[in-house]
Scaffold this motif. Structure first.
Motif, PDB file in Angstrom:
ATOM      1  N   PRO A 177       0.827  -1.212   0.000  1.00  0.00           N
ATOM      2  CA  PRO A 177       0.000   0.000   0.000  1.00  0.00           C
ATOM      3  C   PRO A 177       0.860   1.261   0.000  1.00  0.00           C
ATOM      4  O   PRO A 177       2.068   1.219   0.226  1.00  0.00           O
ATOM      5  CB  PRO A 177      -0.801  -0.126   1.304  1.00  0.00           C
ATOM      6  CG  PRO A 177       0.077  -0.940   2.198  1.00  0.00           C
ATOM      7  CD  PRO A 177       0.800  -1.912   1.293  1.00  0.00           C
ATOM      8  N   LEU A 178       0.204   2.383  -0.237  1.00  0.00           N
ATOM      9  CA  LEU A 178       0.855   3.684  -0.159  1.00  0.00           C
ATOM     10  C   LEU A 178       0.867   4.126   1.306  1.00  0.00           C
ATOM     11  O   LEU A 178      -0.163   4.122   1.980  1.00  0.00           O
ATOM     12  CB  LEU A 178       0.088   4.695  -1.010  1.00  0.00           C
ATOM     13  CG  LEU A 178       0.636   6.128  -1.048  1.00  0.00           C
ATOM     14  CD1 LEU A 178       1.900   6.183  -1.886  1.00  0.00           C
ATOM     15  CD2 LEU A 178      -0.422   7.083  -1.610  1.00  0.00           C
ATOM     16  N   VAL A 179       2.045   4.494   1.798  1.00  0.00           N
ATOM     17  CA  VAL A 179       2.189   4.921   3.191  1.00  0.00           C
ATOM     18  C   VAL A 179       2.136   6.452   3.222  1.00  0.00           C
ATOM     19  O   VAL A 179       2.943   7.126   2.585  1.00  0.00           O
ATOM     20  CB  VAL A 179       3.510   4.414   3.804  1.00  0.00           C
ATOM     21  CG1 VAL A 179       3.593   4.818   5.281  1.00  0.00           C
ATOM     22  CG2 VAL A 179       3.615   2.900   3.659  1.00  0.00           C
ATOM     23  N   ILE A 180       1.169   6.979   3.975  1.00  0.00           N
ATOM     24  CA  ILE A 180       0.950   8.422   4.046  1.00  0.00           C
ATOM     25  C   ILE A 180       1.184   8.867   5.479  1.00  0.00           C
ATOM     26  O   ILE A 180       0.596   8.330   6.427  1.00  0.00           O
ATOM     27  CB  ILE A 180      -0.480   8.792   3.605  1.00  0.00           C
ATOM     28  CG1 ILE A 180      -0.741   8.292   2.181  1.00  0.00           C
ATOM     29  CG2 ILE A 180      -0.693  10.301   3.685  1.00  0.00           C
ATOM     30  CD1 ILE A 180      -2.161   8.500   1.725  1.00  0.00           C
ATOM     31  N   GLY A 181       2.046   9.854   5.645  1.00  0.00           N
ATOM     32  CA  GLY A 181       2.322  10.389   6.968  1.00  0.00           C
ATOM     33  C   GLY A 181       1.896  11.836   7.058  1.00  0.00           C
ATOM     34  O   GLY A 181       1.904  12.581   6.069  1.00  0.00           O
ATOM     35  N   PHE A 182       1.527  12.250   8.254  1.00  0.00           N
ATOM     36  CA  PHE A 182       1.102  13.622   8.504  1.00  0.00           C
ATOM     37  C   PHE A 182       2.199  14.330   9.291  1.00  0.00           C
ATOM     38  O   PHE A 182       2.609  13.889  10.358  1.00  0.00           O
ATOM     39  CB  PHE A 182      -0.228  13.634   9.257  1.00  0.00           C
ATOM     40  CG  PHE A 182      -1.362  13.116   8.421  1.00  0.00           C
ATOM     41  CD1 PHE A 182      -2.156  13.984   7.691  1.00  0.00           C
ATOM     42  CD2 PHE A 182      -1.611  11.753   8.334  1.00  0.00           C
ATOM     43  CE1 PHE A 182      -3.185  13.503   6.894  1.00  0.00           C
ATOM     44  CE2 PHE A 182      -2.644  11.268   7.548  1.00  0.00           C
ATOM     45  CZ  PHE A 182      -3.429  12.146   6.821  1.00  0.00           C
ATOM     46  N   PHE A 183       2.636  15.454   8.744  1.00  0.00           N
ATOM     47  CA  PHE A 183       3.845  16.143   9.192  1.00  0.00           C
ATOM     48  C   PHE A 183       3.461  17.575   9.507  1.00  0.00           C
ATOM     49  O   PHE A 183       2.877  18.266   8.676  1.00  0.00           O
ATOM     50  CB  PHE A 183       4.876  16.078   8.060  1.00  0.00           C
ATOM     51  CG  PHE A 183       6.242  16.551   8.407  1.00  0.00           C
ATOM     52  CD1 PHE A 183       7.111  15.753   9.113  1.00  0.00           C
ATOM     53  CD2 PHE A 183       6.683  17.801   7.995  1.00  0.00           C
ATOM     54  CE1 PHE A 183       8.386  16.177   9.414  1.00  0.00           C
ATOM     55  CE2 PHE A 183       7.962  18.238   8.286  1.00  0.00           C
ATOM     56  CZ  PHE A 183       8.810  17.411   9.009  1.00  0.00           C
ATOM     57  N   GLY A 184       3.754  18.021  10.712  1.00  0.00           N
ATOM     58  CA  GLY A 184       3.415  19.399  11.040  1.00  0.00           C
ATOM     59  C   GLY A 184       3.613  19.694  12.501  1.00  0.00           C
ATOM     60  O   GLY A 184       3.997  18.831  13.294  1.00  0.00           O
ATOM     61  N   GLY A 185       3.350  20.937  12.859  1.00  0.00           N
ATOM     62  CA  GLY A 185       3.558  21.386  14.224  1.00  0.00           C
ATOM     63  C   GLY A 185       2.344  21.176  15.092  1.00  0.00           C
ATOM     64  O   GLY A 185       1.305  20.624  14.679  1.00  0.00           O
ATOM     65  N   THR A 186       2.442  21.634  16.302  1.00  0.00           N
ATOM     66  CA  THR A 186       1.374  21.474  17.282  1.00  0.00           C
ATOM     67  C   THR A 186       0.201  22.398  16.950  1.00  0.00           C
ATOM     68  O   THR A 186       0.389  23.554  16.583  1.00  0.00           O
ATOM     69  CB  THR A 186       1.912  21.810  18.682  1.00  0.00           C
ATOM     70  OG1 THR A 186       3.062  21.007  18.944  1.00  0.00           O
ATOM     71  CG2 THR A 186       0.866  21.552  19.741  1.00  0.00           C
ATOM     72  N   GLY A 187      -0.993  21.816  17.027  1.00  0.00           N
ATOM     73  CA  GLY A 187      -2.192  22.625  16.897  1.00  0.00           C
ATOM     74  C   GLY A 187      -2.611  22.975  15.488  1.00  0.00           C
ATOM     75  O   GLY A 187      -3.465  23.845  15.307  1.00  0.00           O
ATOM     76  N   VAL A 188      -2.043  22.323  14.468  1.00  0.00           N
ATOM     77  CA  VAL A 188      -2.429  22.643  13.090  1.00  0.00           C
ATOM     78  C   VAL A 188      -3.565  21.753  12.597  1.00  0.00           C
ATOM     79  O   VAL A 188      -4.051  21.949  11.480  1.00  0.00           O
ATOM     80  CB  VAL A 188      -1.221  22.533  12.145  1.00  0.00           C
ATOM     81  CG1 VAL A 188      -0.156  23.549  12.522  1.00  0.00           C
ATOM     82  CG2 VAL A 188      -0.645  21.123  12.154  1.00  0.00           C
ATOM     83  N   GLY A 189      -3.958  20.737  13.392  1.00  0.00           N
ATOM     84  CA  GLY A 189      -5.096  19.904  13.016  1.00  0.00           C
ATOM     85  C   GLY A 189      -4.733  18.671  12.228  1.00  0.00           C
ATOM     86  O   GLY A 189      -5.541  18.233  11.387  1.00  0.00           O
ATOM     87  N   LYS A 190      -3.593  18.077  12.480  1.00  0.00           N
ATOM     88  CA  LYS A 190      -3.215  16.867  11.738  1.00  0.00           C
ATOM     89  C   LYS A 190      -4.174  15.709  12.033  1.00  0.00           C
ATOM     90  O   LYS A 190      -4.602  14.998  11.123  1.00  0.00           O
ATOM     91  CB  LYS A 190      -1.776  16.451  12.101  1.00  0.00           C
ATOM     92  CG  LYS A 190      -0.720  17.459  11.739  1.00  0.00           C
ATOM     93  CD  LYS A 190       0.672  16.872  11.861  1.00  0.00           C
ATOM     94  CE  LYS A 190       0.990  16.419  13.267  1.00  0.00           C
ATOM     95  NZ  LYS A 190       1.005  17.554  14.231  1.00  0.00           N
ATOM     96  N   SER A 191      -4.487  15.530  13.296  1.00  0.00           N
ATOM     97  CA  SER A 191      -5.371  14.407  13.668  1.00  0.00           C
ATOM     98  C   SER A 191      -6.769  14.594  13.099  1.00  0.00           C
ATOM     99  O   SER A 191      -7.413  13.629  12.649  1.00  0.00           O
ATOM    100  CB  SER A 191      -5.413  14.262  15.186  1.00  0.00           C
ATOM    101  OG  SER A 191      -4.141  13.948  15.697  1.00  0.00           O
ATOM    102  N   SER A 192      -7.272  15.826  13.116  1.00  0.00           N
ATOM    103  CA  SER A 192      -8.602  16.078  12.545  1.00  0.00           C
ATOM    104  C   SER A 192      -8.619  15.791  11.050  1.00  0.00           C
ATOM    105  O   SER A 192      -9.576  15.210  10.513  1.00  0.00           O
ATOM    106  CB  SER A 192      -9.005  17.537  12.798  1.00  0.00           C
ATOM    107  OG  SER A 192      -9.061  17.806  14.185  1.00  0.00           O
TER     108      SER A 192
END
Length: 543
Positions: free
Chosen positions: A53-68
């Motif tokens: 499968p394609l592996v997708i990661g979420f990259f960013g700082g605190t409070g930018v809404g990565k989990s949402s």
């Protein structure tokens, strides 16, 4: 070059540069990029015989809404959203139940990995990875995020209108931009301004992304109403298209090409570091000039020492001018009668000056020290042997050639001339006696006897005195031999250093040629910048 060939090549290159660092040709800073480079790729997490499968990661700082954003893409609340998220301290993986994730490379902290499964066949070709915040106050959390980056195909860099210029995230983006596919999301767009989008696009273009994918999303509005502008559907469509095996393979190939180029750049830096033959030659030329002056100073400083050594040798107080061999467990060779502690210190000072000159030319110190160590401690023995050789040669043939010829001639004359004079006197005595007996003449008188004696004495005395006067002085011969030996010894140790510098220059050239051969092994066939799909070009940073 495939991934296996790259891994073998990288391992061999790393072993080679490590050996050079151990030998002192490269510094820790020179090999640090090779230590940092990893050939890990997303495919290592899966069984190679399957369509991974394609592996997708979420990259960013605190409070930018990565989990949402992750929850919205997955269609389920797989990532908890709170002030203190679990992913602040761990990595969360979300994969279909059919995907096997049992090939985690050694060294990954599996105790900080949370694996969740789902049954949604529409997401079978995707593996979501939610990583710790890159601006976490805990260094261990940032380190964990960096260790997972090589296992990800597509990195979604999530920012907010307030934090799109985050220095920490931007620095990591610049470091990792070439090894992954990147898409950019400005979340919480309901609080944004179009000028911010233009500013962020300009930043990305300056960072090497000529035409990046930039999406505006709003994943958690306060009143639940949809955002006026939302590119979420376009982001979903891009992810679905990239999950195609053909595009996954292209992402893998381009990531491999980028790692190969990184290896090339690092090898080129090593080659430039090793290409120091001109610097070694300049150092050798400088040494020759410096040692010529220093040797003259040493000879002048040892003038009285050589005279004392010659006198002591002739008096029998010195059996040898060469230092004795060091005894087992001893303190090394003793300073001989000519090479005293002052001369040794002057020699070590000259070598220290050479080392400082090498540092100024940024030449490796360890190989130089290893080459000079035997010469530094062996100068006493070398000079002592040369002094004794020239001393004994001088004593075996004292004086110059003309003096020796005249000396031998006077010795022969001191023997031959008295005999010739005596023969002449004898001839006259016999002749006169014969004539006096036949002609009844008187016998030889006193005058004849006196003159004959004077003739014989003078025939012996003149060559004998010349013989004594021409006899070479043993003391002068010894002194001349010692000084000639000292000069020869100084020349020999100076030439030894010069030869060592020349050898180091040749070795440096050979190592640079080896680095050039490794560079040829890293050459990419064809145009490595050509992409089969235009979307891949937009996902990867330009070089």
């Amino acid at each position: 070059m495939n991934q296996q060939e790259y891994s073998i090549l990288r391992s061999e290159v790393f072993t080679w540069v490590q050996a050079l660092a151990h030998a002192g040709w490269l510094s820790r800073e020179d090999i640090e990029p090779f230590t940092a480079q990893d050939d890990t790729r997303p495919g290592t997490l899966f069984d190679g015989s399957l369509h991974r499968p394609l592996v997708i990661g979420f990259f960013g700082g605190t409070g930018v809404g990565k989990s949402s954003l992750l929850n919205r893409l997955a269609g389920a609340a797989i990532a908890r959203v709170s002030v203190e998220r679990p992913t602040s301290r761990e990595v969360s993986l979300y994969a279909h139940e059919s995907v096997r994730l049992d090939r985690f490379p050694p060294g990954l902290p599996l105790d900080r990995v949370r694996l969740a499964r789902h049954h949604n066949d529409a997401l079978r070709r995707l593996v979501w990875v939610d990583m710790p915040d890159i601006d976490s106050a805990e260094p261990a959390n940032r380190e964990l995020a960096l260790r997972w980056l090589p296992h990800i195909d597509l990195l979604i860099y999530v920012v907010s209108p307030e934090r799109y210029r985050d220095d920490c995230g931007w620095a990591m983006l610049m470091e990792q931009r070439g090894t992954h596919a990147w898409a950019f999301v400005m979340n919480q767009w309901d609080h944004g301004d179009p000028l911010q989008i233009q500013d962020f696009l300009a930043l990305l273009k300056n960072g090497g992304f000529a035409e990046p994918f930039l999406f505006r999303t709003q994943c958690a509005s306060d009143d639940g109403a949809p955002a006026a502008v939302d590119d979420f559907a376009a982001l979903e469509r891009l992810i679905e298209e990239l999950a195609d095996k053909h595009l996954v393979d292209q992402i893998d190939a381009q990531a491999l090409a980028c790692r190969t180029r990184q290896l090339q750049n690092r090898l080129a830096a090593v080659e430039a570091r090793l290409e120091q033959r001109p610097a070694w030659e300049a150092l050798r030329t400088r040494w020759v000039a410096q040692w010529e002056e220093a040797a003259t100073e040493v000879q002048r400083g040892l003038a009285w020492v050589t005279e004392r050594a010659a006198a002591e040798f002739l008096a029998g107080r010195l059996k040898s001018l060469a230092p004795p061999e060091p005894a087992a467990g001893g303190d090394g060779p003793a300073v001989n009668a000519v090479w005293d502690p002052w001369a040794q210190q002057r020699w070590e000072d000259a070598l220290a000056t050479l080392a400082v000159d090498a540092d100024d030319r940024k030449l490796p110190r360890q190989p130089l020290q290893q080459a000079l160590a035997p010469l530094a401690t062996g100068a006493s023995a070398t000079v002592g042997k040369r002094v004794e050789e020239h001393l004994r040669r001088a004593l075996s043939r004292p004086g110059n050639r003309l003096q020796r010829v005249l000396y031998r001639l006077c010795r022969i004359l001191s023997l031959f001339l008295p005999l010739a004079a005596a023969g002449w006197v004898t001839f006259n005595v016999v002749t006169f006696y014969y004539r006096s007996s036949t002609e009844h003449l008187g016998y030889l008188g006193v005058d004849f006897a006196i003159h004959s004696a004077l003739l014989i004495v003078l025939a012996w005395l003149l060559p004998y005195l010349s013989y004594r006067a021409l006899k070479p002085s043993t003391e002068r011969a010894a002194l001349r031999g010692i000084r000639a030996g000292l000069e020869a010894g100084l020349d020999e140790i100076g030439i030894g250093v010069s030869q060592s510098l020349e050898d180091l220059g040749r070795r440096s050239e050979q190592l640079a040629e080896t680095a050039a051969e490794w560079l040829k092994s890293c050459e990419l066939p064809g145009d490595s910048k050509a992409f089969e799909d235009s979307r891949i070009a937009r996902l990867l940073a330009g070089r």
